[in-house]
Design a protein around this motif. Structure first.
Motif, PDB file in Angstrom:
ATOM      1  N   LEU A  25       0.824  -1.211   0.000  1.00 30.62           N
ATOM      2  CA  LEU A  25       0.000   0.000   0.000  1.00 30.62           C
ATOM      3  C   LEU A  25       0.856   1.258   0.000  1.00 30.62           C
ATOM      4  O   LEU A  25       0.555   2.229  -0.703  1.00 30.62           O
ATOM      5  CB  LEU A  25      -0.935  -0.002   1.205  1.00 30.62           C
ATOM      6  CG  LEU A  25      -2.073  -1.019   1.173  1.00 30.62           C
ATOM      7  CD1 LEU A  25      -2.783  -1.062   2.509  1.00 30.62           C
ATOM      8  CD2 LEU A  25      -3.046  -0.714   0.044  1.00 30.62           C
ATOM      9  N   GLN A  26       1.935   1.253   0.776  1.00 28.90           N
ATOM     10  CA  GLN A  26       2.833   2.405   0.797  1.00 28.90           C
ATOM     11  C   GLN A  26       3.440   2.634  -0.587  1.00 28.90           C
ATOM     12  O   GLN A  26       3.541   3.782  -1.040  1.00 28.90           O
ATOM     13  CB  GLN A  26       3.951   2.191   1.829  1.00 28.90           C
ATOM     14  CG  GLN A  26       3.482   2.288   3.255  1.00 28.90           C
ATOM     15  CD  GLN A  26       4.549   1.895   4.255  1.00 28.90           C
ATOM     16  OE1 GLN A  26       5.498   1.187   3.930  1.00 28.90           O
ATOM     17  NE2 GLN A  26       4.382   2.340   5.492  1.00 28.90           N
ATOM     18  N   THR A  27       3.810   1.557  -1.262  1.00 27.04           N
ATOM     19  CA  THR A  27       4.369   1.672  -2.609  1.00 27.04           C
ATOM     20  C   THR A  27       3.331   2.208  -3.587  1.00 27.04           C
ATOM     21  O   THR A  27       3.628   3.078  -4.403  1.00 27.04           O
ATOM     22  CB  THR A  27       4.889   0.300  -3.081  1.00 27.04           C
ATOM     23  OG1 THR A  27       5.823  -0.186  -2.126  1.00 27.04           O
ATOM     24  CG2 THR A  27       5.563   0.403  -4.436  1.00 27.04           C
ATOM     25  N   GLN A  28       2.111   1.689  -3.505  1.00 34.59           N
ATOM     26  CA  GLN A  28       1.049   2.156  -4.399  1.00 34.59           C
ATOM     27  C   GLN A  28       0.744   3.633  -4.177  1.00 34.59           C
ATOM     28  O   GLN A  28       0.524   4.381  -5.133  1.00 34.59           O
ATOM     29  CB  GLN A  28      -0.224   1.329  -4.186  1.00 34.59           C
ATOM     30  CG  GLN A  28      -0.154  -0.058  -4.768  1.00 34.59           C
ATOM     31  CD  GLN A  28      -1.408  -0.866  -4.488  1.00 34.59           C
ATOM     32  OE1 GLN A  28      -2.151  -0.582  -3.543  1.00 34.59           O
ATOM     33  NE2 GLN A  28      -1.633  -1.888  -5.288  1.00 34.59           N
ATOM     34  N   ILE A  29       0.736   4.051  -2.932  1.00 33.87           N
ATOM     35  CA  ILE A  29       0.458   5.458  -2.631  1.00 33.87           C
ATOM     36  C   ILE A  29       1.559   6.357  -3.182  1.00 33.87           C
ATOM     37  O   ILE A  29       1.282   7.425  -3.748  1.00 33.87           O
ATOM     38  CB  ILE A  29       0.271   5.652  -1.109  1.00 33.87           C
ATOM     39  CG1 ILE A  29      -1.046   4.993  -0.687  1.00 33.87           C
ATOM     40  CG2 ILE A  29       0.295   7.116  -0.725  1.00 33.87           C
ATOM     41  CD1 ILE A  29      -1.251   4.922   0.816  1.00 33.87           C
ATOM     42  N   LYS A  30       2.816   5.925  -3.067  1.00 28.19           N
ATOM     43  CA  LYS A  30       3.925   6.708  -3.628  1.00 28.19           C
ATOM     44  C   LYS A  30       3.807   6.805  -5.145  1.00 28.19           C
ATOM     45  O   LYS A  30       4.040   7.872  -5.734  1.00 28.19           O
ATOM     46  CB  LYS A  30       5.266   6.077  -3.266  1.00 28.19           C
ATOM     47  CG  LYS A  30       5.685   6.314  -1.845  1.00 28.19           C
ATOM     48  CD  LYS A  30       7.036   5.680  -1.575  1.00 28.19           C
ATOM     49  CE  LYS A  30       7.416   5.804  -0.119  1.00 28.19           C
ATOM     50  NZ  LYS A  30       8.701   5.137   0.167  1.00 28.19           N
ATOM     51  N   ARG A  31       3.432   5.706  -5.788  1.00 26.43           N
ATOM     52  CA  ARG A  31       3.276   5.714  -7.250  1.00 26.43           C
ATOM     53  C   ARG A  31       2.127   6.624  -7.669  1.00 26.43           C
ATOM     54  O   ARG A  31       2.239   7.357  -8.655  1.00 26.43           O
ATOM     55  CB  ARG A  31       3.039   4.296  -7.771  1.00 26.43           C
ATOM     56  CG  ARG A  31       4.270   3.433  -7.719  1.00 26.43           C
ATOM     57  CD  ARG A  31       4.001   2.053  -8.242  1.00 26.43           C
ATOM     58  NE  ARG A  31       5.197   1.228  -8.147  1.00 26.43           N
ATOM     59  CZ  ARG A  31       5.214  -0.084  -8.245  1.00 26.43           C
ATOM     60  NH1 ARG A  31       4.078  -0.741  -8.454  1.00 26.43           N
ATOM     61  NH2 ARG A  31       6.337  -0.755  -8.155  1.00 26.43           N
ATOM     62  N   CYS A  32       1.038   6.565  -6.930  1.00 21.16           N
ATOM     63  CA  CYS A  32      -0.107   7.429  -7.239  1.00 21.16           C
ATOM     64  C   CYS A  32       0.271   8.900  -7.062  1.00 21.16           C
ATOM     65  O   CYS A  32      -0.127   9.747  -7.867  1.00 21.16           O
ATOM     66  CB  CYS A  32      -1.300   7.085  -6.353  1.00 21.16           C
ATOM     67  SG  CYS A  32      -2.075   5.513  -6.762  1.00 21.16           S
ATOM     68  N   GLN A  33       1.036   9.191  -6.024  1.00 19.56           N
ATOM     69  CA  GLN A  33       1.490  10.564  -5.800  1.00 19.56           C
ATOM     70  C   GLN A  33       2.369  11.030  -6.951  1.00 19.56           C
ATOM     71  O   GLN A  33       2.247  12.167  -7.419  1.00 19.56           O
ATOM     72  CB  GLN A  33       2.254  10.663  -4.470  1.00 19.56           C
ATOM     73  CG  GLN A  33       2.690  12.062  -4.116  1.00 19.56           C
ATOM     74  CD  GLN A  33       1.509  12.974  -3.828  1.00 19.56           C
ATOM     75  OE1 GLN A  33       0.570  12.593  -3.140  1.00 19.56           O
ATOM     76  NE2 GLN A  33       1.555  14.181  -4.355  1.00 19.56           N
ATOM     77  N   ALA A  34       3.239  10.143  -7.441  1.00 26.02           N
ATOM     78  CA  ALA A  34       4.110  10.492  -8.562  1.00 26.02           C
ATOM     79  C   ALA A  34       3.291  10.743  -9.827  1.00 26.02           C
ATOM     80  O   ALA A  34       3.557  11.694 -10.579  1.00 26.02           O
ATOM     81  CB  ALA A  34       5.129   9.384  -8.805  1.00 26.02           C
ATOM     82  N   ILE A  35       2.287   9.910 -10.054  1.00 21.88           N
ATOM     83  CA  ILE A  35       1.411  10.097 -11.218  1.00 21.88           C
ATOM     84  C   ILE A  35       0.667  11.420 -11.099  1.00 21.88           C
ATOM     85  O   ILE A  35       0.570  12.178 -12.070  1.00 21.88           O
ATOM     86  CB  ILE A  35       0.420   8.916 -11.361  1.00 21.88           C
ATOM     87  CG1 ILE A  35       1.175   7.638 -11.731  1.00 21.88           C
ATOM     88  CG2 ILE A  35      -0.651   9.225 -12.393  1.00 21.88           C
ATOM     89  CD1 ILE A  35       0.316   6.386 -11.649  1.00 21.88           C
ATOM     90  N   TYR A  36       0.161  11.704  -9.919  1.00 18.41           N
ATOM     91  CA  TYR A  36      -0.581  12.949  -9.704  1.00 18.41           C
ATOM     92  C   TYR A  36       0.318  14.165  -9.913  1.00 18.41           C
ATOM     93  O   TYR A  36      -0.074  15.131 -10.585  1.00 18.41           O
ATOM     94  CB  TYR A  36      -1.180  12.955  -8.298  1.00 18.41           C
ATOM     95  CG  TYR A  36      -1.926  14.212  -7.975  1.00 18.41           C
ATOM     96  CD1 TYR A  36      -3.204  14.427  -8.483  1.00 18.41           C
ATOM     97  CD2 TYR A  36      -1.357  15.201  -7.183  1.00 18.41           C
ATOM     98  CE1 TYR A  36      -3.895  15.587  -8.195  1.00 18.41           C
ATOM     99  CE2 TYR A  36      -2.038  16.357  -6.884  1.00 18.41           C
ATOM    100  CZ  TYR A  36      -3.314  16.551  -7.400  1.00 18.41           C
ATOM    101  OH  TYR A  36      -3.991  17.698  -7.123  1.00 18.41           O
ATOM    102  N   ASP A  37       1.521  14.127  -9.351  1.00 18.28           N
ATOM    103  CA  ASP A  37       2.461  15.241  -9.515  1.00 18.28           C
ATOM    104  C   ASP A  37       2.816  15.452 -10.982  1.00 18.28           C
ATOM    105  O   ASP A  37       2.892  16.584 -11.460  1.00 18.28           O
ATOM    106  CB  ASP A  37       3.735  14.996  -8.702  1.00 18.28           C
ATOM    107  CG  ASP A  37       3.481  15.059  -7.201  1.00 18.28           C
ATOM    108  OD1 ASP A  37       2.432  15.596  -6.790  1.00 18.28           O
ATOM    109  OD2 ASP A  37       4.340  14.547  -6.440  1.00 18.28           O
TER     110      ASP A  37
END
Length: 147
Positions: A25-37
């Protein structure tokens, strides 16, 4: 001692499956944040369908992670380990492995031959470890603290 018991309790509260899910979940959240940024920086470039799907699941991942993190609440952990801080257990006879798991098979003639040498050794005696530092023990203490 307080820091050690608190850390030990937090490490043993989650099961292996929960630890793996937490990391995922932590990895997915980081990836989603990167996509959003990236989408905010390049607003003229549209997102791929898979990226849109990941962003749609972002909040769900945050909620799941928050549920797992709630299990590791430091206040509850402190209450759970307070008993061990007030009355610390006796030291282990052998910290490499629990004594109950150190019993070994030795043939009767070998045991008889080394009887004097092995008299007080944990692996060849029926000594047992003082229980109380297992993951289940910590989980039950934290559950009792919730009540």
């Amino acid at each position: 001692r307080e820091e050690w018991y608190t850390k030990l309790c937090q490490q043993r509260l989650l099961t292996n499956g929960q630890k793996k899910l937490r990391l995922k979940l932590q990895t997915q959240i980081k990836r989603c944040q990167a996509i959003y940024d990236r989408s905010q920086a390049n607003s003229d470039k549209p997102l791929q369908p898979q990226e849109q799907q990941k962003l749609a699941e972002w909040d769900k991942c945050k909620e799941q992670l928050a549920e797992i993190e709630a299990l590791l609440d430091p206040a509850k952990v402190k209450v759970a380990v307070q008993e061990w801080l007030d009355n610390p257990p006796k030291p282990l006879t052998d910290v490499r492995r629990a004594d109950s798991h150190r019993i070994c098979y030795v043939g009767k003639n070998t045991r008889k031959f080394h009887e004097d040498h092995w008299k007080d050794m944990v692996a060849t005696s029926d000594a047992t470890t003082i229980h109380g530092a297992t993951a289940n023990e910590f989980r039950s203490k934290v559950n009792d603290a919730k009540k």
